[in-house]
Write a protein that holds these residues in place. Structure first.
Motif, PDB file in Angstrom:
ATOM      1  N   LEU A  29       0.820  -1.211   0.000  1.00 42.40           N
ATOM      2  CA  LEU A  29       0.000   0.000   0.000  1.00 42.40           C
ATOM      3  C   LEU A  29       0.855   1.262   0.000  1.00 42.40           C
ATOM      4  CD1 LEU A  29      -2.741  -1.074   2.561  1.00 42.40           C
ATOM      5  CD2 LEU A  29      -3.111  -0.592   0.124  1.00 42.40           C
ATOM      6  N   LEU A  30       2.003   1.196   0.683  1.00 38.94           N
ATOM      7  CA  LEU A  30       2.888   2.350   0.780  1.00 38.94           C
ATOM      8  C   LEU A  30       3.910   2.416  -0.356  1.00 38.94           C
ATOM      9  CD1 LEU A  30       3.495   2.264   4.637  1.00 38.94           C
ATOM     10  CD2 LEU A  30       2.169   3.983   3.363  1.00 38.94           C
ATOM     11  N   GLY A  31       3.987   1.349  -1.161  1.00 39.77           N
ATOM     12  CA  GLY A  31       4.918   1.324  -2.267  1.00 39.77           C
ATOM     13  C   GLY A  31       6.368   1.154  -1.854  1.00 39.77           C
ATOM     14  N   ILE A  32       6.585   0.404  -0.767  1.00 40.01           N
ATOM     15  CA  ILE A  32       7.939   0.196  -0.251  1.00 40.01           C
ATOM     16  C   ILE A  32       8.159  -1.278   0.065  1.00 40.01           C
ATOM     17  CG2 ILE A  32       8.149   2.537   0.682  1.00 40.01           C
ATOM     18  CD1 ILE A  32       7.437   1.445   3.436  1.00 40.01           C
ATOM     19  N   GLU A  33       9.382  -1.626   0.403  1.00 35.88           N
ATOM     20  CA  GLU A  33       9.710  -2.982   0.824  1.00 35.88           C
ATOM     21  C   GLU A  33       9.311  -3.168   2.291  1.00 35.88           C
ATOM     22  OE1 GLU A  33      11.042  -5.446  -1.101  1.00 35.88           O
ATOM     23  OE2 GLU A  33      10.708  -4.025  -2.736  1.00 35.88           O
ATOM     24  N   PRO A  34       8.948  -4.380   2.707  1.00 33.16           N
ATOM     25  CA  PRO A  34       8.580  -4.612   4.103  1.00 33.16           C
ATOM     26  C   PRO A  34       9.639  -4.157   5.109  1.00 33.16           C
ATOM     27  CG  PRO A  34       7.909  -6.482   2.780  1.00 33.16           C
ATOM     28  CD  PRO A  34       8.726  -5.580   1.879  1.00 33.16           C
ATOM     29  N   GLY A  35      10.912  -4.315   4.774  1.00 31.72           N
ATOM     30  CA  GLY A  35      11.976  -3.900   5.684  1.00 31.72           C
ATOM     31  C   GLY A  35      12.096  -2.403   5.873  1.00 31.72           C
ATOM     32  N   ASP A  36      11.392  -1.628   5.012  1.00 30.54           N
ATOM     33  CA  ASP A  36      11.402  -0.169   5.138  1.00 30.54           C
ATOM     34  C   ASP A  36      10.310   0.339   6.079  1.00 30.54           C
ATOM     35  OD1 ASP A  36      13.576   0.129   3.425  1.00 30.54           O
ATOM     36  OD2 ASP A  36      12.296   0.215   1.654  1.00 30.54           O
ATOM     37  N   ILE A  37       9.469  -0.560   6.562  1.00 27.66           N
ATOM     38  CA  ILE A  37       8.499  -0.203   7.600  1.00 27.66           C
ATOM     39  C   ILE A  37       9.187  -0.471   8.939  1.00 27.66           C
ATOM     40  CG2 ILE A  37       6.307  -0.787   8.705  1.00 27.66           C
ATOM     41  CD1 ILE A  37       5.216  -1.452   5.927  1.00 27.66           C
ATOM     42  N   VAL A  38       9.244   0.542   9.774  1.00 23.71           N
ATOM     43  CA  VAL A  38       9.938   0.420  11.050  1.00 23.71           C
ATOM     44  C   VAL A  38       8.929   0.514  12.188  1.00 23.71           C
ATOM     45  CG1 VAL A  38      11.640   1.478  12.588  1.00 23.71           C
ATOM     46  CG2 VAL A  38      12.102   1.305  10.133  1.00 23.71           C
ATOM     47  N   LYS A  39       8.895  -0.547  12.989  1.00 25.46           N
ATOM     48  CA  LYS A  39       8.033  -0.562  14.172  1.00 25.46           C
ATOM     49  C   LYS A  39       8.731   0.194  15.294  1.00 25.46           C
ATOM     50  CE  LYS A  39       8.274  -4.991  13.659  1.00 25.46           C
ATOM     51  NZ  LYS A  39       8.224  -6.444  13.813  1.00 25.46           N
ATOM     52  N   SER A  40       8.019   1.106  15.940  1.00 29.84           N
ATOM     53  CA  SER A  40       8.526   1.811  17.114  1.00 29.84           C
ATOM     54  C   SER A  40       7.928   1.124  18.333  1.00 29.84           C
ATOM     55  CB  SER A  40       8.107   3.280  17.098  1.00 29.84           C
ATOM     56  OG  SER A  40       8.611   3.939  15.967  1.00 29.84           O
ATOM     57  N   LEU A  41       8.723   0.293  18.987  1.00 29.59           N
ATOM     58  CA  LEU A  41       8.243  -0.467  20.133  1.00 29.59           C
ATOM     59  C   LEU A  41       8.678   0.199  21.426  1.00 29.59           C
ATOM     60  CD1 LEU A  41       9.095  -4.035  18.797  1.00 29.59           C
ATOM     61  CD2 LEU A  41       6.923  -2.809  18.667  1.00 29.59           C
ATOM     62  N   VAL A  42       7.764   0.295  22.362  1.00 27.44           N
ATOM     63  CA  VAL A  42       8.065   0.831  23.680  1.00 27.44           C
ATOM     64  C   VAL A  42       8.451  -0.347  24.565  1.00 27.44           C
ATOM     65  CG1 VAL A  42       7.179   2.134  25.639  1.00 27.44           C
ATOM     66  CG2 VAL A  42       6.368   2.642  23.348  1.00 27.44           C
ATOM     67  N   VAL A  43       9.592  -0.231  25.212  1.00 25.17           N
ATOM     68  CA  VAL A  43      10.116  -1.308  26.048  1.00 25.17           C
ATOM     69  C   VAL A  43      10.337  -0.749  27.451  1.00 25.17           C
ATOM     70  CG1 VAL A  43      12.046  -2.910  26.368  1.00 25.17           C
ATOM     71  CG2 VAL A  43      11.230  -2.377  24.049  1.00 25.17           C
ATOM     72  N   ARG A  44       9.915  -1.530  28.442  1.00 25.65           N
ATOM     73  CA  ARG A  44      10.083  -1.107  29.842  1.00 25.65           C
ATOM     74  C   ARG A  44      11.339  -1.737  30.425  1.00 25.65           C
ATOM     75  NH1 ARG A  44       5.105  -1.909  32.681  1.00 25.65           N
ATOM     76  NH2 ARG A  44       5.586  -4.094  32.453  1.00 25.65           N
ATOM     77  N   ARG A  45      12.126  -0.904  31.069  1.00 29.02           N
ATOM     78  CA  ARG A  45      13.312  -1.381  31.786  1.00 29.02           C
ATOM     79  C   ARG A  45      12.873  -1.847  33.182  1.00 29.02           C
ATOM     80  NH1 ARG A  45      18.362   1.853  30.623  1.00 29.02           N
ATOM     81  NH2 ARG A  45      18.558   1.635  32.870  1.00 29.02           N
ATOM     82  N   SER A  46      13.731  -2.587  33.844  1.00 25.48           N
ATOM     83  CA  SER A  46      13.395  -3.102  35.178  1.00 25.48           C
ATOM     84  C   SER A  46      13.251  -1.978  36.208  1.00 25.48           C
ATOM     85  CB  SER A  46      14.448  -4.111  35.644  1.00 25.48           C
ATOM     86  OG  SER A  46      15.728  -3.511  35.669  1.00 25.48           O
ATOM     87  N   ASP A  47      13.837  -0.795  35.935  1.00 27.16           N
ATOM     88  CA  ASP A  47      13.715   0.324  36.868  1.00 27.16           C
ATOM     89  C   ASP A  47      12.443   1.137  36.646  1.00 27.16           C
ATOM     90  OD1 ASP A  47      14.278   1.731  34.539  1.00 27.16           O
ATOM     91  OD2 ASP A  47      16.198   2.523  35.238  1.00 27.16           O
ATOM     92  N   GLY A  48      11.580   0.675  35.725  1.00 30.31           N
ATOM     93  CA  GLY A  48      10.320   1.355  35.451  1.00 30.31           C
ATOM     94  C   GLY A  48      10.413   2.416  34.371  1.00 30.31           C
TER      95      GLY A  48
END
Length: 149
Positions: A29-48
């Protein structure tokens, strides 16, 4: 999101897109390769505290690699409510651009040298940006932090 990008000196293009049922469909749909889509994932550290992990399409976080780069023994994915509280964005729309808190950014090295599409801050939006400029503007730590899905 656009205002934050402008303050960072980033040239972004925000585009509307229909809902996609898969990574391959979204890329088409975006006219790009799958590897060009970047997921922004939120990750929690053990210190919160939190961090962003930028993961190219077709890959997933390699937890051992990410823990080693971050220098901690424990990381986890927060639930949707915690992710929204930490960033101001709903899951599926998250981007480090305009997040309510400027959490540290850790990016997979495979996005270097590409023009990528990130979440646009709202459903149905994608943000195109030069990955190298983004990584520099966000002072991202760039390393091998992923594995194939």
């Amino acid at each position: 999101m656009r205002a934050h990008a402008a303050r960072l000196g980033l040239d972004v293009e925000v585009v509307s897109r229909p809902h996609a049922r898969s990574l391959a469909e979204a890329a088409q749909l975006l006219g790009i390769e799958p590897g060009d889509i970047v997921k922004s994932l939120v990750v929690r550290r053990s210190d919160g505290e939190y961090l962003f992990a930028l993961v190219p399409g077709g890959r997933k976080i390699d937890w051992a690699k990410l823990r080693a780069v971050v220098g901690v023994n424990r990381l986890s994915l927060p639930d949707a409510g915690q992710a929204k509280e930490a960033t101001g964005y709903e899951r599926g729309t998250i981007t480090p651009l305009g997040s309510t808190t400027a959490w540290p950014v850790f990016a997979d090295e495979r996005i270097r040298g590409r023009r990528v599409a990130l979440g646009g801050g709202a459903h149905g939006l994608s943000t195109f940006v030069d990955a190298d400029a983004l990584l520099s503007a966000l002072d991202a730590t760039v390393a091998d932090i992923t594995a194939e899905e």
